[in-house]
Design a protein around this motif. Sequence first.
Motif, PDB file in Angstrom:
ATOM      1  N   GLY A  27       1.727  -8.138  -0.200  1.00  0.00           N
ATOM      2  CA  GLY A  27       0.712  -7.293   0.427  1.00  0.00           C
ATOM      3  C   GLY A  27       1.058  -5.933   1.689  1.00  0.00           C
ATOM      4  O   GLY A  27       3.041  -6.082   1.376  1.00  0.00           O
ATOM      5  N   PHE A  28       1.109  -4.987   1.925  1.00  0.00           N
ATOM      6  CA  PHE A  28       1.649  -3.843   2.619  1.00  0.00           C
ATOM      7  C   PHE A  28       1.279  -4.410   3.709  1.00  0.00           C
ATOM      8  O   PHE A  28       0.292  -4.289   3.808  1.00  0.00           O
ATOM      9  CB  PHE A  28       0.772  -2.744   2.034  1.00  0.00           C
ATOM     10  CG  PHE A  28       1.136  -1.465   2.757  1.00  0.00           C
ATOM     11  CD1 PHE A  28       2.613  -0.745   2.505  1.00  0.00           C
ATOM     12  CD2 PHE A  28       0.504  -0.738   3.927  1.00  0.00           C
ATOM     13  CE1 PHE A  28       2.562   0.196   3.454  1.00  0.00           C
ATOM     14  CE2 PHE A  28       1.056  -0.466   4.531  1.00  0.00           C
ATOM     15  CZ  PHE A  28       1.758   0.795   4.686  1.00  0.00           C
ATOM     16  N   PHE A  30       4.423  -5.709   4.020  1.00  0.00           N
ATOM     17  CA  PHE A  30       5.021  -6.995   4.031  1.00  0.00           C
ATOM     18  C   PHE A  30       5.704  -7.664   3.104  1.00  0.00           C
ATOM     19  O   PHE A  30       6.941  -5.697   2.784  1.00  0.00           O
ATOM     20  CB  PHE A  30       3.706  -7.712   3.738  1.00  0.00           C
ATOM     21  CG  PHE A  30       2.381  -8.153   4.507  1.00  0.00           C
ATOM     22  CD1 PHE A  30       2.273  -7.821   5.499  1.00  0.00           C
ATOM     23  CD2 PHE A  30       1.363  -8.148   3.775  1.00  0.00           C
ATOM     24  CE1 PHE A  30       0.913  -7.573   6.211  1.00  0.00           C
ATOM     25  CE2 PHE A  30       0.139  -7.975   4.258  1.00  0.00           C
ATOM     26  CZ  PHE A  30      -0.187  -7.728   5.579  1.00  0.00           C
ATOM     27  N   SER A  96      -3.789  -7.820  -1.786  1.00  0.00           N
ATOM     28  CA  SER A  96      -3.766  -7.111  -1.558  1.00  0.00           C
ATOM     29  C   SER A  96      -3.236  -5.955  -1.870  1.00  0.00           C
ATOM     30  O   SER A  96      -3.667  -5.859  -3.497  1.00  0.00           O
ATOM     31  CB  SER A  96      -4.376  -7.138   0.088  1.00  0.00           C
ATOM     32  OG  SER A  96      -4.166  -6.023   0.929  1.00  0.00           O
ATOM     33  N   MET A  97      -2.627  -5.020  -1.645  1.00  0.00           N
ATOM     34  CA  MET A  97      -1.684  -4.544  -2.220  1.00  0.00           C
ATOM     35  C   MET A  97      -1.169  -5.245  -3.042  1.00  0.00           C
ATOM     36  O   MET A  97      -0.766  -4.453  -5.005  1.00  0.00           O
ATOM     37  CB  MET A  97      -0.486  -3.637  -1.551  1.00  0.00           C
ATOM     38  CG  MET A  97       0.120  -2.881  -2.462  1.00  0.00           C
ATOM     39  SD  MET A  97       1.882  -1.850  -1.454  1.00  0.00           S
ATOM     40  CE  MET A  97       3.015  -3.061  -1.705  1.00  0.00           C
ATOM     41  N   TYR A 100      -3.325  -5.273  -6.131  1.00  0.00           N
ATOM     42  CA  TYR A 100      -3.140  -3.779  -7.119  1.00  0.00           C
ATOM     43  C   TYR A 100      -2.042  -3.249  -8.048  1.00  0.00           C
ATOM     44  O   TYR A 100      -2.258  -2.531  -9.424  1.00  0.00           O
ATOM     45  CB  TYR A 100      -3.280  -2.221  -5.973  1.00  0.00           C
ATOM     46  CG  TYR A 100      -4.296  -2.505  -4.879  1.00  0.00           C
ATOM     47  CD1 TYR A 100      -5.651  -3.109  -4.438  1.00  0.00           C
ATOM     48  CD2 TYR A 100      -3.615  -1.680  -3.681  1.00  0.00           C
ATOM     49  CE1 TYR A 100      -6.090  -2.491  -3.513  1.00  0.00           C
ATOM     50  CE2 TYR A 100      -4.542  -1.870  -2.180  1.00  0.00           C
ATOM     51  CZ  TYR A 100      -5.584  -2.240  -2.582  1.00  0.00           C
ATOM     52  OH  TYR A 100      -6.244  -1.964  -1.065  1.00  0.00           O
ATOM     53  N   ARG A 134      -3.823   7.762   4.652  1.00  0.00           N
ATOM     54  CA  ARG A 134      -2.439   6.908   4.221  1.00  0.00           C
ATOM     55  C   ARG A 134      -1.553   8.698   4.040  1.00  0.00           C
ATOM     56  O   ARG A 134      -0.379   7.771   4.294  1.00  0.00           O
ATOM     57  CB  ARG A 134      -2.625   6.085   2.455  1.00  0.00           C
ATOM     58  CG  ARG A 134      -3.467   5.299   2.643  1.00  0.00           C
ATOM     59  CD  ARG A 134      -3.481   4.639   1.563  1.00  0.00           C
ATOM     60  NE  ARG A 134      -4.183   3.716   1.282  1.00  0.00           N
ATOM     61  CZ  ARG A 134      -4.325   2.781   1.246  1.00  0.00           C
ATOM     62  NH1 ARG A 134      -3.983   1.859   2.573  1.00  0.00           N
ATOM     63  NH2 ARG A 134      -5.493   1.388   0.599  1.00  0.00           N
ATOM     64  N   MET A 159      -2.984  -2.845  12.954  1.00  0.00           N
ATOM     65  CA  MET A 159      -3.383  -3.743  11.706  1.00  0.00           C
ATOM     66  C   MET A 159      -3.685  -5.283  12.291  1.00  0.00           C
ATOM     67  O   MET A 159      -4.635  -5.327  11.317  1.00  0.00           O
ATOM     68  CB  MET A 159      -2.349  -3.899  10.358  1.00  0.00           C
ATOM     69  CG  MET A 159      -1.913  -2.810   9.704  1.00  0.00           C
ATOM     70  SD  MET A 159      -0.887  -3.191   7.729  1.00  0.00           S
ATOM     71  CE  MET A 159      -2.007  -3.603   6.695  1.00  0.00           C
ATOM     72  N   MET A 198      -0.325   3.508  -2.883  1.00  0.00           N
ATOM     73  CA  MET A 198      -1.975   2.492  -3.225  1.00  0.00           C
ATOM     74  C   MET A 198      -3.090   3.794  -2.532  1.00  0.00           C
ATOM     75  O   MET A 198      -3.956   3.766  -3.343  1.00  0.00           O
ATOM     76  CB  MET A 198      -1.777   2.134  -1.836  1.00  0.00           C
ATOM     77  CG  MET A 198      -1.281   0.963  -1.935  1.00  0.00           C
ATOM     78  SD  MET A 198      -1.655  -0.282   0.012  1.00  0.00           S
ATOM     79  CE  MET A 198      -0.532   1.061   1.011  1.00  0.00           C
ATOM     80  N   HIS A 251      -7.269 -12.171   6.543  1.00  0.00           N
ATOM     81  CA  HIS A 251      -6.801 -11.285   5.681  1.00  0.00           C
ATOM     82  C   HIS A 251      -5.564 -12.265   4.463  1.00  0.00           C
ATOM     83  O   HIS A 251      -4.594 -11.805   3.631  1.00  0.00           O
ATOM     84  CB  HIS A 251      -6.173 -10.053   6.540  1.00  0.00           C
ATOM     85  CG  HIS A 251      -6.173  -8.856   4.516  1.00  0.00           C
ATOM     86  ND1 HIS A 251      -6.734  -9.054   3.411  1.00  0.00           N
ATOM     87  CD2 HIS A 251      -4.643  -7.681   4.768  1.00  0.00           C
ATOM     88  CE1 HIS A 251      -6.393  -7.724   2.490  1.00  0.00           C
ATOM     89  NE2 HIS A 251      -4.594  -7.280   2.982  1.00  0.00           N
TER      90      HIS A 251
HETATM   91  C1  MLT Z   1      -2.557  -5.026   2.285  1.00  0.00           C
HETATM   92  O1  MLT Z   1      -2.034  -5.621   2.881  1.00  0.00           O
HETATM   93  O2  MLT Z   1      -1.811  -4.914   1.108  1.00  0.00           O
HETATM   94  C2  MLT Z   1      -2.929  -3.595   2.667  1.00  0.00           C
HETATM   95  O3  MLT Z   1      -4.424  -4.440   3.776  1.00  0.00           O
HETATM   96  C3  MLT Z   1      -3.948  -2.928   1.467  1.00  0.00           C
HETATM   97  C4  MLT Z   1      -4.129  -1.520   1.701  1.00  0.00           C
HETATM   98  O4  MLT Z   1      -3.982  -1.318   2.624  1.00  0.00           O
HETATM   99  O5  MLT Z   1      -5.379  -1.499   0.663  1.00  0.00           O
END
Ligand code: MLT
Length: 273
Positions: A27-28, A30, A96-97, A100, A134, A159, A198, A251
């Motif tokens: 995810g983001f 990371f 998470s990301m 996507y 964003r 975060m 995103m 998360h």
């Molecule tokens: C993530 O953990 O990748 C982000 O929280 C995703 C997001 O910001 O939509």
Amino acid sequence: MKSYKINDTVLFVEESGEGFPVLFIHGFPFDHSIWSRVCSRGIPGFRLIAPDLRGLGRSELPDGAGTTTMEQFADDLYALLEAMDLTEKVVVVGLSMGGYVAMQFARKYVDKLAGIVLCNTKTTTDPPEVAENRRIQAENLRTKPAFLPNYLNVVADTMIPKLFAAKTQAERPEIVSELRSIIESNNPLGAAAATLGMALRPDTTELLQQLDVPVLVVCGSEDQFSPPMEMRPLAGLAKRGRYVEIADAGHLPVMEQPEKFVEALAGFLGELI
Ligand code: MLT
């Protein structure tokens, strides 16, 4: 870590085990190491592949990359599998990301997909205010290196209080500080490009409904970003969906409750082959 020249960039990849390939998408903001507690346990019969997405972790950000779309990340991953000479199908696990990105992989490369695991993610687009935030965040990441040492410290401060379950925050300071270090070690320009990507992502709810592969939906019981009440229905929408909720996780169940995560993943994978 191995590195592979892919499209216009170089991706770094951590690999372990042998057998049917499983691709882990972080995810983001990371990198691959969020999966380390999962991959180090191993899943017999499976080859675990955890890359850093372009511009994040050690993977390069090509010059001038202002926005990295979820589709671009998916294209990179497909090219990575080709570069690794993986001719068979893969199971894609996205957090998470990464979820996507996994859905973009499913949209473009369904013939390569044996199954999909959606962890702590969503299929909807950003509401306008989130997309606007964003853009502001990307601008700050690009222009505010004065924070020590850059704006990713601020991103981490914002975060982290929301990322973990109460128990993790109280009892597992080493996990919290590990994630802070992952976030702060990232390239702020790579993070800016990903956050803008995103904001542009399409809704994939219909795609999920149409997908004819096994789908595992995993959610931490205390996830504030993609809570159970939003994630559980995703398993119902999928033709072949299943839902697992992991207690005492927010998360990042992959870091907070890796044994339970591996148990759920291994059960799902075991039925696929
Ligand atoms: C993530 O953990 O990748 C982000 O929280 C995703 C997001 O910001 O939509």
